[in-house]
Design a protein around this motif. Structure first.
Motif, PDB file in Angstrom:
ATOM      1  N   GLY A   1       0.789  -1.223   0.000  1.00  0.00           N
ATOM      2  CA  GLY A   1       0.000   0.000   0.000  1.00  0.00           C
ATOM      3  C   GLY A   1       0.818   1.269   0.000  1.00  0.00           C
ATOM      4  N   GLN A   2       2.088   1.189  -0.394  1.00  0.00           N
ATOM      5  CA  GLN A   2       2.976   2.347  -0.389  1.00  0.00           C
ATOM      6  C   GLN A   2       3.385   2.679  -1.828  1.00  0.00           C
ATOM      7  N   ASP A   3       3.347   3.961  -2.181  1.00  0.00           N
ATOM      8  CA  ASP A   3       3.734   4.418  -3.516  1.00  0.00           C
ATOM      9  C   ASP A   3       5.184   4.881  -3.513  1.00  0.00           C
TER      10      ASP A   3
ATOM     11  N   PRO B   1      -0.799   5.803   2.286  1.00  0.00           N
ATOM     12  CA  PRO B   1      -2.094   6.457   2.080  1.00  0.00           C
ATOM     13  C   PRO B   1      -2.384   7.545   3.104  1.00  0.00           C
ATOM     14  N   LYS B   2      -1.784   7.449   4.275  1.00  0.00           N
ATOM     15  CA  LYS B   2      -2.034   8.452   5.306  1.00  0.00           C
ATOM     16  C   LYS B   2      -1.313   9.756   4.977  1.00  0.00           C
TER      17      LYS B   2
ATOM     18  N   ASP C   1      -1.904   0.236  10.458  1.00  0.00           N
ATOM     19  CA  ASP C   1      -3.310   0.637  10.516  1.00  0.00           C
ATOM     20  C   ASP C   1      -3.948   0.119  11.791  1.00  0.00           C
TER      21      ASP C   1
END
Length: 589
Positions: free
Chosen positions: A253-255, A284-285, A367
């Protein structure tokens, strides 16, 4: 104070995970015989208690009090949990019995009882010096001579001696023992040779007629080149595999951004970071990001300012030649992930099946809003579609998110599409043997196609002039001999007379005192099977790295018949796995 709160929060999360998912770290090959549980209990994590002492042979011995849990045995506590030597297990049992006078049956532990376990068992028994001496001798022992080798992948039904005979043409006990020693020298990473996992690759010494001089490793073939171990990320550099790093971060989930500039306002001014030289990884955060310092060029002073409260941009510095594994691990730490030891598998105990999984990276995500804690397992692979979807779905239901990342060089190695109308794997039909022990004996004999006669009398000559009709319960022919079975022990005189001449084999089964497990073990031995009751492990992906994803079931495994005899319940979701392995599963009570 803040760091202490963070540690306590993480510890609470791990304990919550253990209780909610029934997940626990594996402790190695399980060969104990745990008592059959009436109901499965989720694994729990216990904090270490204070050190206590008891008297042994006039001396005070320091130790800990350990509460017996479901499926605990002395083997599990001493050998698997404490890491003591299995070769000295009997001596440890004597010591534990002496320190725990209330322990009447060391082979059967009662759940809820408290055991006193010494901290230094070897030292108490006077074994510490001998152990250290043996370790020094082993370290000083010269390396074994290099032996020419071939790779071999274990197939269902394989046994060690069978492989050596069929693959190398070795005959005779002396030659087989010599070949086994060469085999162990060629495979130092494999510790347990009692069990061969289907799909694992072992290196075999060359056939007896081959040249004995040392040779270089064979050039990688298509088969060996496709073998990606769980340490693959430690063998490649991050500088040359940034695309692979981006793939790993993406499944988490990391870009990863390598274009443009990252603008970081500081009190002294604004810093512009070239993302092509310093990739930015962002989650995302809002504000959850990190910068990858590819050659450790960011000075400590600038690093302190970037990581300060005003900007909050953690820096992960990697030196030239740093591994992909270490770079990803560093990023995960900066982004709030809780890493788990990658050298220890995670085990899901579901009914009678232990699902064991390992990956290049294993972690818990940051999360905290998730209703159920998750464990993320990431593994690199060069062969897509290795893990069946139903196993992925099963793992997901148990709180395990298993991700496989295809290496860029393997994108053309996609598995062939099965032809239309291809037959699907038939569902597994678990057979059940009766609980009645007499009927259980008959079911076993029927499994081996043995025709037998029932209870009757067998003539036996006790001595000259004295003959006796001995009462027997089953009589049959097997292996060129007549086998007589009695459900009660014969006397010594009758047993000796029956076996005189070697044409009759006597099998005594005391059904009133033997458990079904003991009964099957004796029956297997009577037909020449060497199967023992232990945790039988089966590899999910035959071409994957060893121990990447395996399922273990306690029981007897008869390789020649692809037969698993177990007294454990197999969950419905996992029955398909054993069907795909072409295993017959028979459950006894």
């Amino acid at each position: 104070m803040e760091s202490e709160i963070s540690v306590l929060r993480r510890l609470a999360t791990i304990i919550l995970l253990s209780a909610a998912c029934g997940i626990s770290p594996a402790s190695g090959s399980a060969q104990e015989q745990p008592a059959k549980p009436a109901q499965e209990e989720p694994a729990q994590m216990q904090l270490r208690r204070g050190v206590k002492s008891r008297e042994y042979q006039g001396k005070n011995v320091e130790g800990e009090e350990r509460v017996v849990r479901l499926r605990d045995t002395l083997w599990r506590i001493l050998i698997q949990e404490r890491g003591l030597s299995g070769k000295r297990f009997n001596r440890y049992v004597i010591l534990i019995t002496a320190l725990n006078p209330n322990l009447k049956k060391p082979d059967v532990l009662q759940v809820g009882d408290t055991l006193f376990i010494p901290v230094q068992a070897d030292e108490i028994l006077g074994l510490k010096a001998a152990v250290e001496s043996a370790e020094k001798a082993a370290a000083a022992k010269p390396a074994p001579e290099a032996v020419a080798a071939n790779s071999y992948q274990v197939k269902p039904g394989d046994q060690l001696y069978q492989i050596l005979r069929e693959q190398l043409g070795i005959k005779g006990k002396a030659n087989l023992h010599k070949a086994v020693e060469q085999l162990k020298a060629l495979n130092p990473a494999k510790k347990n040779w009692d069990t061969l996992l289907v799909g694992e690759t072992i290196r075999l010494p060359r056939a007896a007629g081959a040249a004995a001089q040392a040779v270089a490793l064979p050039k990688p073939t298509e088969e060996t080149a496709r073998s990606v171990g769980l340490d693959y990320g430690q063998k490649i550099t991050v500088q040359e595999n940034l695309d692979l790093l981006a793939s790993v971060m993406k499944v988490l989930g990391q870009d990863t951004t390598r274009e443009g500039e990252e603008v970081v306002p500081l009190r002294e001014g604004t810093v512009h970071i070239d993302r092509s030289s310093y990739p930015i990884i962002q989650g995302p955060k809002q504000g959850q990001r990190a910068v990858l310092d590819m050659q450790s060029k960011i000075t400590p002073a600038l690093r302190t300012k970037l990581e300060g409260e005003g900007s909050g941009l953690p820096v992960v510095s990697v030196k030239k030649g740093a591994s992909l594994h270490d770079a990803v691990t560093g990023l995960l730490s900066k982004l709030g992930f809780q890493s788990l030891p990658s050298n220890q598998p995670v085990v899901i105990q579901d009914g009678g099946v232990a699902v064991q999984i390992k990956g290049e990276w294993m972690m818990m995500p940051p999360d905290e809003s998730a209703t159920m804690p998750q464990v993320l397992v990431v593994s690199l692979t060069d062969s897509p579609g290795q893990t069946p979807d139903y196993l992925r779905d099963y793992l997901s239901l148990k709180g395990m998110n298993f991700k496989e990342i295809l290496l860029p060089s393997a994108t053309s190695l996609a598995p062939p599409t099965p032809p239309a109308g291809a037959a699907k794997t038939a569902p597994l039909k678990i057979e059940n043997w009766p609980a009645d022990k007499t009927a259980l004996v008959d079911a076993f004999l029927a499994e081996y196609g043995i025709n037998f006669s029932g209870a009757g009398y067998f003539p036996v000559v006790l001595r000259d002039g004295i003959r006796m009709d001995a009462k027997v319960d089953r009589v049959f022919e097997y292996g060129g001999k007549r086998v007589v079975v009695s459900f009660k022990p014969f006397g010594e005189e009758v047993r000796t007379a029956l076996q005189q001449g070697g044409s009759v084999r006597v099998v005594e089964l005391d059904l009133s005192s033997m458990s079904s497990r003991e009964l099957i073990a004796r029956l297997l031995a009577s037909v020449g099977e060497s199967a023992a009751y232990r945790e039988q492990r089966f590899q999910a992906n035959e071409r994957a790295a060893k121990d990447k994803l395996t399922l273990g079931v306690p029981g007897f495994y008869v390789a020649q018949k692809s037969l698993l005899l177990t007294d454990r319940q197999i969950p419905k979701e996992l029955e398909r796995f054993f069907a795909e392995k072409n295993l017959r599963v028979v459950r006894f009570q």
